[in-house]
Design a protein around this motif. Structure first.
Motif, mmCIF file in Angstrom:
data_model
loop_
_atom_site.group_PDB
_atom_site.id
_atom_site.type_symbol
_atom_site.label_atom_id
_atom_site.label_comp_id
_atom_site.label_asym_id
_atom_site.label_seq_id
_atom_site.Cartn_x
_atom_site.Cartn_y
_atom_site.Cartn_z
ATOM 1 N N GLN A 108 0.841 -1.195 0.000
ATOM 2 C CA GLN A 108 0.000 0.000 0.000
ATOM 3 C C GLN A 108 0.880 1.250 0.000
ATOM 4 N N ILE A 109 1.925 1.226 0.818
ATOM 5 C CA ILE A 109 2.839 2.365 0.869
ATOM 6 C C ILE A 109 3.547 2.533 -0.463
ATOM 7 N N ALA A 110 4.067 1.430 -0.990
ATOM 8 C CA ALA A 110 4.842 1.486 -2.231
ATOM 9 C C ALA A 110 3.978 1.866 -3.427
ATOM 10 N N ALA A 111 2.712 1.562 -3.396
ATOM 11 C CA ALA A 111 1.833 1.827 -4.536
ATOM 12 C C ALA A 111 1.433 3.298 -4.619
ATOM 13 N N ILE A 112 1.535 4.022 -3.544
ATOM 14 C CA ILE A 112 1.109 5.420 -3.524
ATOM 15 C C ILE A 112 2.254 6.294 -4.032
ATOM 16 N N VAL A 136 10.433 -2.612 -7.748
ATOM 17 C CA VAL A 136 11.035 -3.766 -7.058
ATOM 18 C C VAL A 136 12.078 -3.322 -6.047
ATOM 19 N N HIS A 137 12.852 -2.282 -6.386
ATOM 20 C CA HIS A 137 13.865 -1.784 -5.447
ATOM 21 C C HIS A 137 13.201 -1.126 -4.240
ATOM 22 N N ARG A 138 12.172 -0.311 -4.489
ATOM 23 C CA ARG A 138 11.467 0.366 -3.401
ATOM 24 C C ARG A 138 10.820 -0.646 -2.454
ATOM 25 N N ARG A 139 10.115 -1.616 -3.028
ATOM 26 C CA ARG A 139 9.456 -2.628 -2.189
ATOM 27 C C ARG A 139 10.475 -3.417 -1.385
ATOM 28 N N GLY A 140 11.564 -3.824 -2.036
ATOM 29 C CA GLY A 140 12.604 -4.583 -1.339
ATOM 30 C C GLY A 140 13.220 -3.805 -0.203
ATOM 31 N N THR A 164 19.000 -12.615 -6.251
ATOM 32 C CA THR A 164 18.346 -11.524 -6.982
ATOM 33 C C THR A 164 17.903 -10.445 -6.004
ATOM 34 N N ILE A 165 17.335 -10.856 -4.884
ATOM 35 C CA ILE A 165 16.888 -9.909 -3.856
ATOM 36 C C ILE A 165 18.081 -9.116 -3.340
ATOM 37 N N LYS A 166 19.177 -9.800 -3.066
ATOM 38 C CA LYS A 166 20.379 -9.103 -2.580
ATOM 39 C C LYS A 166 20.865 -8.083 -3.600
ATOM 40 N N SER A 167 20.850 -8.448 -4.869
ATOM 41 C CA SER A 167 21.272 -7.520 -5.932
ATOM 42 C C SER A 167 20.333 -6.317 -6.007
ATOM 43 N N TRP A 168 19.022 -6.582 -5.958
ATOM 44 C CA TRP A 168 18.056 -5.483 -5.990
ATOM 45 C C TRP A 168 18.273 -4.533 -4.827
ATOM 46 N N LEU A 169 18.486 -5.091 -3.642
ATOM 47 C CA LEU A 169 18.696 -4.246 -2.468
ATOM 48 C C LEU A 169 19.979 -3.429 -2.612
ATOM 49 N N ARG A 170 21.038 -4.056 -3.060
ATOM 50 C CA ARG A 170 22.322 -3.365 -3.224
ATOM 51 C C ARG A 170 22.180 -2.225 -4.237
ATOM 52 N N ARG A 171 21.556 -2.520 -5.392
ATOM 53 C CA ARG A 171 21.375 -1.488 -6.421
ATOM 54 C C ARG A 171 20.424 -0.389 -5.935
ATOM 55 N N GLY A 172 19.359 -0.806 -5.277
ATOM 56 C CA GLY A 172 18.398 0.173 -4.766
ATOM 57 C C GLY A 172 19.014 1.088 -3.731
ATOM 58 N N LEU A 173 19.816 0.542 -2.837
ATOM 59 C CA LEU A 173 20.482 1.365 -1.821
ATOM 60 C C LEU A 173 21.484 2.318 -2.462
ATOM 61 N N ALA A 174 22.196 1.849 -3.499
ATOM 62 C CA ALA A 174 23.153 2.710 -4.195
ATOM 63 C C ALA A 174 22.415 3.892 -4.843
ATOM 64 N N ARG A 175 21.296 3.616 -5.496
ATOM 65 C CA ARG A 175 20.513 4.685 -6.132
ATOM 66 C C ARG A 175 19.914 5.627 -5.094
#
Length: 182
Positions: A108-112, A136-140, A164-175
């Motif tokens: 719900q938070i991520a969709a808004i 996917v990065h925001r939700r993760g 894949t989750i670890k990669s998404w989190l790493r990339r998302g945190l970098a961004r």
């Protein structure tokens, strides 16, 4: 009933003798149900597990070896393992229900698109940067760092490999870091 008679009934059960199986059931069910009840602390679950155990005994009686265990011990171990499986299954079901409730609020938070009251609690700049991330990065990131989900739980929910989750989190945190440094 003595061990020899139980072994004889198990041998006949292995040959799919229904009368022998019925006698085996009548002579051991009460004690085996007591074992199940002591583990599960619920009479309905104990009865279900006992039924499943006797189905397993019917199908696996041919595997019983008198030189490995006493007949009742062998049957009791089937009941115990079925009970432990049921306990683990119930725990997973409750954990999954709790996780699903948390995930629904995350989604719900991520969709808004606009920052919510909850997002404002973690800072307007951070909320703005989170909104710029891929879904996917925001939700993760929200699941891992705001709601405290483990990588394994995120992997299970999103049905993606843990790497894949670890990669998404790493990339998302970098961004996210790049956005916050602006």
């Amino acid at each position: 009933m003595d061990s020899k008679e139980l072994a004889r009934l198990l041998a006949k059960t292995a040959l799919h003798d229904q009368q022998a199986f019925e006698r085996l059931y009548l002579s051991t069910a009460a004690k085996l149900n007591g074992i199940a009840y002591r583990i599960l602390h619920n009479s309905d679950l104990a009865h279900e597990v006992l039924q499943e155990a006797f189905i397993q005994i019917w199908h696996n009686a041919i595997e019983y070896r008198i030189d490995k265990a006493e007949p009742f011990t062998w049957m009791a171990s089937i009941v115990r393992y079925r009970c432990y499986d049921r306990v683990r299954s119930e725990q997973r079901r409750l954990e999954n229900k709790h996780i699903q409730e948390q995930v629904e609020s995350i989604e719900q938070i991520a969709a808004i698109n606009q920052p919510t009251t909850q997002m404002c609690e973690i800072g307007q700049d951070l909320a703005d940067c989170l909104e710029q991330l891929e879904d996917v990065h925001r939700r993760g990131i929200l699941m891992a760092y705001y709601f405290g989900f483990s990588r394994g739980e995120i992997s299970d929910h999103l049905e993606k490999p843990i790497n894949t989750i670890k990669s998404w989190l790493r990339r998302g945190l970098a961004r996210l870091q790049q956005c916050l440094e602006k």
